[in-house]
Scaffold this motif. Structure first.
Motif, PDB file in Angstrom:
ATOM      1  N   UNK A  17      -9.167   3.174  38.396  1.00  0.00           N
ATOM      2  CA  UNK A  17      -8.393   3.748  37.289  1.00  0.00           C
ATOM      3  C   UNK A  17      -6.928   3.348  37.402  1.00  0.00           C
ATOM      4  N   UNK A  18      -6.380   3.412  38.609  1.00  0.00           N
ATOM      5  CA  UNK A  18      -4.978   3.054  38.826  1.00  0.00           C
ATOM      6  C   UNK A  18      -4.765   1.557  38.589  1.00  0.00           C
ATOM      7  N   UNK A  19      -5.657   0.721  39.098  1.00  0.00           N
ATOM      8  CA  UNK A  19      -5.521  -0.731  38.901  1.00  0.00           C
ATOM      9  C   UNK A  19      -5.519  -1.064  37.411  1.00  0.00           C
ATOM     10  N   UNK A  20      -6.452  -0.488  36.672  1.00  0.00           N
ATOM     11  CA  UNK A  20      -6.505  -0.754  35.218  1.00  0.00           C
ATOM     12  C   UNK A  20      -5.244  -0.252  34.519  1.00  0.00           C
ATOM     13  N   UNK A  21      -4.752   0.913  34.921  1.00  0.00           N
ATOM     14  CA  UNK A  21      -3.543   1.456  34.312  1.00  0.00           C
ATOM     15  C   UNK A  21      -2.335   0.561  34.597  1.00  0.00           C
ATOM     16  N   UNK A  22      -2.214   0.100  35.832  1.00  0.00           N
ATOM     17  CA  UNK A  22      -1.087  -0.779  36.178  1.00  0.00           C
ATOM     18  C   UNK A  22      -1.152  -2.089  35.399  1.00  0.00           C
ATOM     19  N   UNK A  78       7.015  -6.909  45.560  1.00  0.00           N
ATOM     20  CA  UNK A  78       5.645  -6.443  45.732  1.00  0.00           C
ATOM     21  C   UNK A  78       5.677  -4.996  46.212  1.00  0.00           C
ATOM     22  N   UNK A  79       4.797  -4.195  45.670  1.00  0.00           N
ATOM     23  CA  UNK A  79       4.757  -2.770  45.997  1.00  0.00           C
ATOM     24  C   UNK A  79       3.373  -2.370  46.492  1.00  0.00           C
ATOM     25  N   UNK A  80       3.345  -1.372  47.369  1.00  0.00           N
ATOM     26  CA  UNK A  80       2.111  -0.722  47.807  1.00  0.00           C
ATOM     27  C   UNK A  80       1.906   0.512  46.952  1.00  0.00           C
ATOM     28  N   UNK A  81       0.682   0.732  46.490  1.00  0.00           N
ATOM     29  CA  UNK A  81       0.357   1.879  45.643  1.00  0.00           C
ATOM     30  C   UNK A  81      -0.784   2.654  46.314  1.00  0.00           C
ATOM     31  N   UNK A  82      -0.609   3.963  46.435  1.00  0.00           N
ATOM     32  CA  UNK A  82      -1.630   4.842  47.000  1.00  0.00           C
ATOM     33  C   UNK A  82      -2.245   5.670  45.877  1.00  0.00           C
ATOM     34  N   UNK A  83      -3.467   5.343  45.440  1.00  0.00           N
ATOM     35  CA  UNK A  83      -4.132   6.125  44.397  1.00  0.00           C
ATOM     36  C   UNK A  83      -4.729   7.411  44.973  1.00  0.00           C
TER      37      UNK A  83
END
Length: 138
Positions: A17-22, A78-83
């Motif tokens: 969900x987060x990947x698609x939103x980004x 580049x950023x790290x994202x924690x869903x």
């Protein structure tokens, strides 16, 4: 036909969900899901513009703009994202384990974009820094 196993995994669902939103809503590129770093999958990607400017860099940028009248362009990083799901319970120890699993994020230390997904798939993003961070200038 049986649904794919990933659809039954709540952690995988929130990550996708987060990947698609980004990708679709925020124009991030180069997104990849990295599972080997922590107990949770992290997303790594490039936002279309820089998300955060360290206060020291912000002061230098404001001084430059005051002296020259032109704004400095800052390349995105580049950023790290924690869903995570909104209903999850996180402790300082769990967040510390995530920070411990990622490599240094440049000379200014580590940060993670916390992507909190609500039950209706709304995603809210927060910047989280490891340790104490100097306040930004307003």
């Amino acid at each position: 036909m049986e649904p794919p196993k990933i659809a039954q995994d709540p952690v995988a669902n929130v990550t996708l969900t987060v990947v698609r939103n980004l990708e679709d809503q925020h124009d991030w590129t180069g997104l990849e899901i990295v599972s080997a770093l922590s107990h949770r999958p992290l997303v790594r990607g490039l936002p279309p513009r820089r998300l955060y400017t360290h206060p020291d860099d912000q002061i230098a940028s404001l001084d430059h703009e005051r002296q020259t009248g032109e704004r400095l362009f800052q390349e995105p990083e580049l950023e790290w994202v924690l869903p995570v799901r909104l209903a999850e319970h996180w402790t300082m120890a769990r967040f510390a384990a995530v920070f411990d699993s990622i490599p240094e994020h440049g000379p200014r230390g580590k940060r993670v974009v916390l992507a909190t997904v609500h039950n209706d798939s709304t995603v809210v993003y927060y910047l989280m820094h490891e340790g104490v961070v100097k306040p930004r200038q307003n």
